[in-house]
Scaffold this motif. Structure first.
Motif, PDB file in Angstrom:
ATOM      1  N   MET A  95       3.410   5.496  12.525  1.00  0.00           N
ATOM      2  CA  MET A  95       3.085   4.094  11.961  1.00  0.00           C
ATOM      3  C   MET A  95       3.284   4.011  10.445  1.00  0.00           C
ATOM      4  O   MET A  95       3.885   3.276   9.853  1.00  0.00           O
ATOM      5  N   GLU A  96       2.671   5.121   9.562  1.00  0.00           N
ATOM      6  CA  GLU A  96       2.947   5.213   8.223  1.00  0.00           C
ATOM      7  C   GLU A  96       4.338   5.209   7.932  1.00  0.00           C
ATOM      8  O   GLU A  96       4.697   4.557   7.001  1.00  0.00           O
ATOM      9  N   PRO A 100       5.618  -0.835   5.105  1.00  0.00           N
ATOM     10  CA  PRO A 100       5.736  -0.493   4.048  1.00  0.00           C
ATOM     11  C   PRO A 100       4.801   0.336   3.319  1.00  0.00           C
ATOM     12  O   PRO A 100       5.033   1.237   2.489  1.00  0.00           O
ATOM     13  N   ARG A 101       3.426  -0.251   3.797  1.00  0.00           N
ATOM     14  CA  ARG A 101       2.353   0.847   3.073  1.00  0.00           C
ATOM     15  C   ARG A 101       1.276   0.777   4.183  1.00  0.00           C
ATOM     16  O   ARG A 101       1.058  -0.026   5.015  1.00  0.00           O
ATOM     17  N   LEU A 102       0.754   2.151   4.067  1.00  0.00           N
ATOM     18  CA  LEU A 102      -0.535   2.530   5.460  1.00  0.00           C
ATOM     19  C   LEU A 102      -1.404   2.959   4.441  1.00  0.00           C
ATOM     20  O   LEU A 102      -0.996   4.338   3.753  1.00  0.00           O
ATOM     21  N   SER A 103      -2.644   2.568   4.526  1.00  0.00           N
ATOM     22  CA  SER A 103      -3.795   3.566   3.899  1.00  0.00           C
ATOM     23  C   SER A 103      -4.850   3.729   4.940  1.00  0.00           C
ATOM     24  O   SER A 103      -5.195   2.963   5.968  1.00  0.00           O
ATOM     25  N   LEU A 104      -4.850   5.055   5.222  1.00  0.00           N
ATOM     26  CA  LEU A 104      -5.484   5.783   6.370  1.00  0.00           C
ATOM     27  C   LEU A 104      -6.891   6.219   5.770  1.00  0.00           C
ATOM     28  O   LEU A 104      -7.007   7.097   4.906  1.00  0.00           O
ATOM     29  N   LEU A 105      -8.179   5.467   6.170  1.00  0.00           N
ATOM     30  CA  LEU A 105      -9.359   5.746   5.624  1.00  0.00           C
ATOM     31  C   LEU A 105     -10.094   6.459   6.879  1.00  0.00           C
ATOM     32  O   LEU A 105     -10.275   5.732   7.685  1.00  0.00           O
ATOM     33  N   THR A 106     -10.291   7.695   6.660  1.00  0.00           N
ATOM     34  CA  THR A 106     -11.138   8.399   7.793  1.00  0.00           C
ATOM     35  C   THR A 106     -12.447   8.738   7.296  1.00  0.00           C
ATOM     36  O   THR A 106     -12.715   9.388   6.170  1.00  0.00           O
ATOM     37  N   GLN A 107     -13.442   8.685   8.217  1.00  0.00           N
ATOM     38  CA  GLN A 107     -14.607   9.256   8.172  1.00  0.00           C
ATOM     39  C   GLN A 107     -14.691  10.645   8.742  1.00  0.00           C
ATOM     40  O   GLN A 107     -15.826  11.231   8.605  1.00  0.00           O
ATOM     41  N   GLY A 117       0.636  14.853  10.000  1.00  0.00           N
ATOM     42  CA  GLY A 117       1.672  14.332   9.456  1.00  0.00           C
ATOM     43  C   GLY A 117       1.454  13.138   8.659  1.00  0.00           C
ATOM     44  O   GLY A 117       2.134  12.363   7.826  1.00  0.00           O
ATOM     45  N   SER A 118       0.121  12.618   8.616  1.00  0.00           N
ATOM     46  CA  SER A 118      -0.251  11.387   7.653  1.00  0.00           C
ATOM     47  C   SER A 118      -0.233  11.874   6.272  1.00  0.00           C
ATOM     48  O   SER A 118      -0.649  12.982   5.962  1.00  0.00           O
ATOM     49  N   ARG A 119       0.082  10.844   5.407  1.00  0.00           N
ATOM     50  CA  ARG A 119       0.090  11.413   3.931  1.00  0.00           C
ATOM     51  C   ARG A 119      -0.704  10.670   3.273  1.00  0.00           C
ATOM     52  O   ARG A 119      -1.366  11.424   2.414  1.00  0.00           O
ATOM     53  N   ASN A 120      -0.971   9.185   3.250  1.00  0.00           N
ATOM     54  CA  ASN A 120      -1.880   8.569   2.431  1.00  0.00           C
ATOM     55  C   ASN A 120      -3.115   8.585   3.304  1.00  0.00           C
ATOM     56  O   ASN A 120      -3.704   7.540   3.642  1.00  0.00           O
TER      57      ASN A 120
END
Ligand code: OAD
Length: 258
Positions: A95-96, A100-107, A117-120
């Motif tokens: 999905m990232e 155009p922009r994806l913020s992955l906020l993880t607990q 492979g997620s970067r942000n």
């Protein structure tokens, strides 16, 4: 409330994803459940069903019995080392690449998003594979084998602890600021595999909603989510997320997951 079973992805959500300029995704332990890692609050298998957080996940617990705490995290580190990213992690990495922009906020503290492979990735609760010293927070990647449990900080000699956020501790300020910023600016917010019981992470979806974002919940148990303004998709993230991507980008065919 719009409740959908897995596989029945609303076309409006797929369209919102395709059109989104900034997607924010909050993940919790449920995203790693299909990798074999225990959640916290599942009544049968959750970590907090078997262990008391006040014995294992507070600074006071560490001061009382640092060996017990270190060894419990060593056990969890072993589980993480033996786990692999599942189709849900891989779909979020894909999905990232598509928006155009994806913020992955993880607990989550397991690092599986990065391994997928997620970067942000913004780690709100730290990372279990990192260590720091208890007294001065010196990061430590290696230490001399002295037989001490926990090992000692090579710089100052204080005991090492996992670099995770314990109950009663503040979240890393930069991670929290990045998460608020993403919740306020995104046009589409996903809350995936989290019970929403722990603040401040739990407030992020409300913030996104109040700023006008579409908010979608993905969870096999949607009974706790009652807002009429959220899209509820009932199902495991490892099935729902690949299905969502296929619906949003049908021309790309099946999501390749290893
Ligand atoms: P919880 O254990 O509280 O919630 C896990 C959620 O995942 C539940 O709502 C489940 O229904 C859902 N779930 C289970 N299997 C799933 C699947 N295959 N796909 C999607 N969802 C699934 O875990 P968190 O919300 O992450 O903090 O807990 C938040 C924080 O509380 C953790 O970061 C940890 C814990 O105490 C600290 O250690 C500081």
């Amino acid at each position: 409330m719009r409740e959908k079973p897995a596989g029945d992805i609303p076309a409006s959500l797929a369209e919102a994803l395709r059109a989104a300029k900034h997607v924010a995704v909050l993940t919790g332990a449920g995203v790693s459940a299909e990798s074999g890692l225990p959640t916290f609050r599942d009544p049968m298998t959750g970590l907090w069903a078997k262990y008391r957080p006040e014995d294992l996940a507070t600074p006071e617990a560490f001061e009382r019995d640092p060996r017990l705490v270190w060894e419990w995290y060593e056990w969890r580190r072993g589980l993480v080392a033996g786990a692999r990213p599942n189709p849900g992690h891989l779909a979020l990495a894909e999905m990232e690449r598509r928006v155009p922009r994806l913020s992955l906020l993880t607990q989550n503290v397991d690092g599986l998003h990065q391994r997928a492979g997620s970067r942000n990735v913004v780690e709100l609760h730290g990372n279990i594979t990192r260590s720091k010293c208890f007294d001065r927070e010196h990061p430590a990647e290696s230490w001399p084998e002295t037989g001490d449990v926990p090992p000692r900080c090579p710089r100052c000699g204080s005991p090492l602890r996992p670099d995770v956020v314990w109950f009663g501790e503040a979240l890393p300020a930069s991670a929290l600021a990045a998460a608020w910023d993403a919740a306020e600016r995104c046009d589409l917010f996903f809350s995936i595999g989290t019970s929403g019981m722990v603040q401040p992470a739990a407030s992020l979806s409300r913030q996104a909603l109040s700023r006008g974002a579409t908010v979608a919940i993905i969870n096999p148990d949607v009974s706790n989510f009652i807002s009429r303004s959220q899209v509820l998709i009932q199902g495991p993230s490892g099935r729902v997320l690949p299905a969502l991507l296929e619906k949003a980008w049908p021309e790309s065919g099946t999501i390749h997951v290893e």
